[in-house]
Scaffold this active site. Sequence first.
Site, PDB file in Angstrom:
ATOM      1  N   GLN A 162      -1.875  48.445  18.412  1.00 42.95           N
ATOM      2  CA  GLN A 162      -0.598  49.668  18.108  1.00 42.95           C
ATOM      3  C   GLN A 162      -0.931  50.479  19.069  1.00 42.95           C
ATOM      4  OE1 GLN A 162       2.293  50.120  17.183  1.00 42.95           O
ATOM      5  NE2 GLN A 162       2.808  48.724  15.789  1.00 42.95           N
ATOM      6  N   SER A 205       7.211  55.552   5.265  1.00 47.14           N
ATOM      7  CA  SER A 205       6.435  54.111   5.165  1.00 47.14           C
ATOM      8  C   SER A 205       7.729  53.167   5.338  1.00 47.14           C
ATOM      9  CB  SER A 205       6.049  53.970   3.584  1.00 47.14           C
ATOM     10  OG  SER A 205       5.258  53.073   3.394  1.00 47.14           O
ATOM     11  N   LYS A 229      -3.352  40.155  16.595  1.00 46.57           N
ATOM     12  CA  LYS A 229      -2.724  40.675  15.602  1.00 46.57           C
ATOM     13  C   LYS A 229      -2.137  39.427  14.664  1.00 46.57           C
ATOM     14  CE  LYS A 229       0.742  42.439  13.011  1.00 46.57           C
ATOM     15  NZ  LYS A 229       1.479  41.617  11.980  1.00 46.57           N
ATOM     16  N   ASP A 265       7.548  49.256  12.179  1.00 46.53           N
ATOM     17  CA  ASP A 265       7.005  48.084  11.297  1.00 46.53           C
ATOM     18  C   ASP A 265       8.312  47.379  10.768  1.00 46.53           C
ATOM     19  OD1 ASP A 265       6.069  45.887   9.931  1.00 46.53           O
ATOM     20  OD2 ASP A 265       4.349  47.189   9.224  1.00 46.53           O
ATOM     21  N   CYS A 272      -3.673  38.021   4.973  1.00 49.93           N
ATOM     22  CA  CYS A 272      -2.916  37.160   3.702  1.00 49.93           C
ATOM     23  C   CYS A 272      -3.756  36.487   2.914  1.00 49.93           C
ATOM     24  CB  CYS A 272      -1.632  36.690   4.144  1.00 49.93           C
ATOM     25  SG  CYS A 272      -0.214  37.768   4.620  1.00 49.93           S
ATOM     26  N   ASP A 277      -4.194  39.491  11.558  1.00 49.32           N
ATOM     27  CA  ASP A 277      -3.604  40.209  10.290  1.00 49.32           C
ATOM     28  C   ASP A 277      -2.719  39.032   9.217  1.00 49.32           C
ATOM     29  OD1 ASP A 277      -1.314  41.361   9.055  1.00 49.32           O
ATOM     30  OD2 ASP A 277      -1.435  43.132  10.273  1.00 49.32           O
ATOM     31  N   ASN A 278      -1.989  38.607  10.050  1.00 47.08           N
ATOM     32  CA  ASN A 278      -0.858  37.532   9.418  1.00 47.08           C
ATOM     33  C   ASN A 278      -1.504  36.490   8.545  1.00 47.08           C
ATOM     34  OD1 ASN A 278       0.218  39.290  11.324  1.00 47.08           O
ATOM     35  ND2 ASN A 278       2.322  38.052  11.572  1.00 47.08           N
ATOM     36  N   GLU A 336       5.376  46.274  14.800  1.00 45.44           N
ATOM     37  CA  GLU A 336       4.169  45.713  14.421  1.00 45.44           C
ATOM     38  C   GLU A 336       4.383  44.295  13.860  1.00 45.44           C
ATOM     39  OE1 GLU A 336       1.258  47.133  13.646  1.00 45.44           O
ATOM     40  OE2 GLU A 336       0.412  45.946  11.869  1.00 45.44           O
ATOM     41  N   SER A 382       5.118  50.532  -0.740  1.00 46.12           N
ATOM     42  CA  SER A 382       3.693  50.142  -0.052  1.00 46.12           C
ATOM     43  C   SER A 382       2.870  51.427   0.064  1.00 46.12           C
ATOM     44  CB  SER A 382       4.091  49.598   1.382  1.00 46.12           C
ATOM     45  OG  SER A 382       4.747  50.290   2.204  1.00 46.12           O
ATOM     46  N   HIS A 441       3.738  51.091   6.636  1.00 43.64           N
ATOM     47  CA  HIS A 441       3.146  51.176   5.332  1.00 43.64           C
ATOM     48  C   HIS A 441       2.098  52.380   5.299  1.00 43.64           C
ATOM     49  CE1 HIS A 441       5.108  47.416   4.502  1.00 43.64           C
ATOM     50  NE2 HIS A 441       4.521  46.926   5.593  1.00 43.64           N
ATOM     51  N   SER A 481      -4.994  44.986  14.396  1.00 43.47           N
ATOM     52  CA  SER A 481      -3.564  45.324  14.568  1.00 43.47           C
ATOM     53  C   SER A 481      -3.290  46.600  14.986  1.00 43.47           C
ATOM     54  CB  SER A 481      -2.893  45.207  13.084  1.00 43.47           C
ATOM     55  OG  SER A 481      -3.323  43.989  12.319  1.00 43.47           O
ATOM     56  N   HIS A 529      -3.794  44.545   3.560  1.00 45.93           N
ATOM     57  CA  HIS A 529      -4.690  44.122   3.926  1.00 45.93           C
ATOM     58  C   HIS A 529      -6.029  44.920   4.088  1.00 45.93           C
ATOM     59  CE1 HIS A 529      -2.041  41.051   4.909  1.00 45.93           C
ATOM     60  NE2 HIS A 529      -1.810  41.211   6.255  1.00 45.93           N
ATOM     61  N   ASN A 569       3.150  42.378  17.512  1.00 50.13           N
ATOM     62  CA  ASN A 569       2.824  41.044  16.681  1.00 50.13           C
ATOM     63  C   ASN A 569       2.254  40.090  17.391  1.00 50.13           C
ATOM     64  OD1 ASN A 569       3.286  39.799  13.757  1.00 50.13           O
ATOM     65  ND2 ASN A 569       4.238  38.306  15.106  1.00 50.13           N
ATOM     66  N   HIS A 621       8.532  40.227   5.080  1.00 46.79           N
ATOM     67  CA  HIS A 621       8.923  41.496   5.255  1.00 46.79           C
ATOM     68  C   HIS A 621       9.840  42.059   4.456  1.00 46.79           C
ATOM     69  CE1 HIS A 621       8.351  45.452   7.203  1.00 46.79           C
ATOM     70  NE2 HIS A 621       9.640  45.278   7.152  1.00 46.79           N
TER      71      HIS A 621
HETATM   72  P1  NAI Z   1       6.233  32.654  11.259  1.00 48.36           P
HETATM   73  O1  NAI Z   1       7.332  32.610  12.042  1.00 48.36           O
HETATM   74  O2  NAI Z   1       4.892  32.486  12.044  1.00 48.36           O
HETATM   75  O3  NAI Z   1       6.120  31.836  10.196  1.00 48.36           O
HETATM   76  C1  NAI Z   1       7.388  31.653   9.256  1.00 48.36           C
HETATM   77  C2  NAI Z   1       7.391  30.207   8.800  1.00 48.36           C
HETATM   78  O4  NAI Z   1       8.567  29.909   7.813  1.00 48.36           O
HETATM   79  C3  NAI Z   1       7.960  29.250  10.261  1.00 48.36           C
HETATM   80  O5  NAI Z   1       6.994  28.212  10.485  1.00 48.36           O
HETATM   81  C4  NAI Z   1       9.070  28.635   9.782  1.00 48.36           C
HETATM   82  O6  NAI Z   1       9.384  27.570  10.453  1.00 48.36           O
HETATM   83  C5  NAI Z   1       9.251  28.675   8.370  1.00 48.36           C
HETATM   84  N1  NAI Z   1      10.539  28.816   7.708  1.00 48.36           N
HETATM   85  C6  NAI Z   1      11.786  29.392   8.248  1.00 48.36           C
HETATM   86  N2  NAI Z   1      12.584  29.157   7.272  1.00 48.36           N
HETATM   87  C7  NAI Z   1      12.287  28.126   6.345  1.00 48.36           C
HETATM   88  C8  NAI Z   1      12.695  27.575   5.194  1.00 48.36           C
HETATM   89  N3  NAI Z   1      14.064  27.728   4.797  1.00 48.36           N
HETATM   90  N4  NAI Z   1      12.154  27.003   4.346  1.00 48.36           N
HETATM   91  C9  NAI Z   1      10.736  26.858   4.696  1.00 48.36           C
HETATM   92  N5  NAI Z   1      10.108  27.509   5.860  1.00 48.36           N
HETATM   93  C10 NAI Z   1      11.057  28.040   6.601  1.00 48.36           C
HETATM   94  O7  NAI Z   1       6.201  34.212  11.020  1.00 48.36           O
HETATM   95  P2  NAI Z   1       4.950  34.984  10.244  1.00 48.36           P
HETATM   96  O8  NAI Z   1       4.224  35.721  11.153  1.00 48.36           O
HETATM   97  O9  NAI Z   1       4.312  33.970   9.373  1.00 48.36           O
HETATM   98  O10 NAI Z   1       5.758  36.155   9.249  1.00 48.36           O
HETATM   99  C11 NAI Z   1       6.413  35.708   8.196  1.00 48.36           C
HETATM  100  C12 NAI Z   1       7.062  36.988   7.265  1.00 48.36           C
HETATM  101  O11 NAI Z   1       5.962  37.760   6.896  1.00 48.36           O
HETATM  102  C13 NAI Z   1       7.853  38.179   8.320  1.00 48.36           C
HETATM  103  O12 NAI Z   1       9.039  38.620   7.627  1.00 48.36           O
HETATM  104  C14 NAI Z   1       6.844  39.059   8.875  1.00 48.36           C
HETATM  105  O13 NAI Z   1       7.254  40.067   9.294  1.00 48.36           O
HETATM  106  C15 NAI Z   1       6.042  39.044   7.596  1.00 48.36           C
HETATM  107  N6  NAI Z   1       4.674  39.515   7.523  1.00 48.36           N
HETATM  108  C16 NAI Z   1       4.007  40.013   6.279  1.00 48.36           C
HETATM  109  C17 NAI Z   1       2.828  40.509   6.282  1.00 48.36           C
HETATM  110  C18 NAI Z   1       2.111  41.286   4.964  1.00 48.36           C
HETATM  111  O14 NAI Z   1       1.047  41.718   5.002  1.00 48.36           O
HETATM  112  N7  NAI Z   1       3.057  41.041   3.732  1.00 48.36           N
HETATM  113  C19 NAI Z   1       2.019  40.528   7.425  1.00 48.36           C
HETATM  114  C20 NAI Z   1       2.428  39.802   8.682  1.00 48.36           C
HETATM  115  C21 NAI Z   1       3.740  39.430   8.482  1.00 48.36           C
END
Ligand code: NAI
Length: 434
Positions: free
Chosen positions: A367, A78, A188, A133, A197, A192-193, A158, A83, A55, A363, A355, A183, A303
């Site tokens: 990196q 990006s 991180k 990322d 958020c 961050d996550n 990332e 983003s 991003h 984070s 963020h 990650n 993501h």
């Molecule tokens: P995580 O693995 O910690 O959490 C995902 C959760 O979703 C898990 O607890 C899992 O059991 C649950 N899950 C899976 N399938 C499901 C379903 N069908 N129904 C309900 N829950 C379900 O992963 P994390 O770190 O929370 O990341 C989640 C996403 O966010 C990833 O795609 C990651 O790349 C992205 N991300 C986005 C950020 C942003 O700023 N927008 C920052 C960091 C990560």
Amino acid sequence: ETTYVPYKVKDISLAEWGRKEIELAEAEMPGLMSLRTEFCASKPLQGARIAGCLHMTIQTAVLIETLVELGADVSWSSCNIFSTQDHAAAAIAAAGIPVYAWKGMNEEQFNWCIEQTLFFGEDRQPLNMILDDGGDLTNMVFDKYPELIDGIKGLSEETTTGVHRLYERMKNGTLHLPAINVNDSVTKSKFDNKYGCRESLVDAIRRATDLMLAGKVAVVAGYGDVGKGSAESLRSAGVRVIVTEIDPICALQAAMEGFEVKKMADAVKEANIVVTTTGNKDIVRAEHFKAMKDKTVVCNIGHFDNEIDVAWLNSNYGSTKVEIKPQVDKYTIDGNDVILLAEGRLVNLGCATGHPSFVMSNSFTNQTLAQLELWTNTDQYGKEVYTLPKHLDEKVARLHLAHIGVELETLTEDQASYIGVTVEGPYKPEAYRY
Ligand code: NAI
């Protein structure tokens, strides 16, 4: 090889504004700034040609300039079509760093931008490091430019979704480079996550909709790190939050925090806001859209954009689509309006600015340390996925304490040996979960 294009951004005249915001961000990114102080003389990244796909925000600009300060040549795209902050991209281009990114590009332009970053300068020197990322740059190199792999020392990744792709490659025997999973540094994903958020989700919904949040009902799908931050973000705005999960541990955690935990099919009927955070696909589908109340706001902070079945929405109700403003669209499903944010792409970067700097400094310090490790200790890494050692994770945290007035206790030798650690750390065994 691509033909040489020095940079491509929306509007280079935004550079001055971008520069002013970069300077403000630097003051909130002590981890990166202290790496600059530590390494600006020795330039340990000299010779590195790092292609980055992450991003293109103000915070990322501080990362890019840190890598440059450490001696690297850097090129950037990006990792999401919505983003980029155009003033950040302009400032980077004006600093003479090749960047190919603008907000609101299409998929074809997205791939073109990544492709530009593979070759450096007029003499078209290929990249020798990857900073990714989500894995789109990695996939492009592995699948479309395999001849470049031999010249690359390693990659750092990332986010949860990109890391997931790397472990899958390792299992299938298609991981062609040493990889550092940034990650899963504690500093991180548990910051961050989660805390990122917690700030940026509500920010995005407010900027996009101006909706009064207090008193509303939201469904947060997934209670991992992003889900925990997202649920808390909404709760602190006065929203009643219902969580959905498939994992009994995370479901129990949500319940212990006082959130209701239900199935999507039931929760969606009560919701004014639906947020997906799972990193999984097909979370909000046809039957859920059909059960929604009038004016339900639907968005994704994971993501990729396949958490919400936007394809179904477009093929069945595309004719009802009205753009309220960029990244805010209204669809009408059997008389009820649905407000879809950022076309189902990650909402905090599509509808807000991602963020805040301070959490991104954590984070991006990881990196930078990952790039340093892979570049300077290449021989120690095979074609596997690694996390940074705990002493570096603790170093990242340590670099962020003074800025927010945190003072640490120091162990005595006697105390340290009583709990089985050294005075300088690491302080926890690998299995500790924070
Ligand atoms: P995580 O693995 O910690 O959490 C995902 C959760 O979703 C898990 O607890 C899992 O059991 C649950 N899950 C899976 N399938 C499901 C379903 N069908 N129904 C309900 N829950 C379900 O992963 P994390 O770190 O929370 O990341 C989640 C996403 O966010 C990833 O795609 C990651 O790349 C992205 N991300 C986005 C950020 C942003 O700023 N927008 C920052 C960091 C990560």
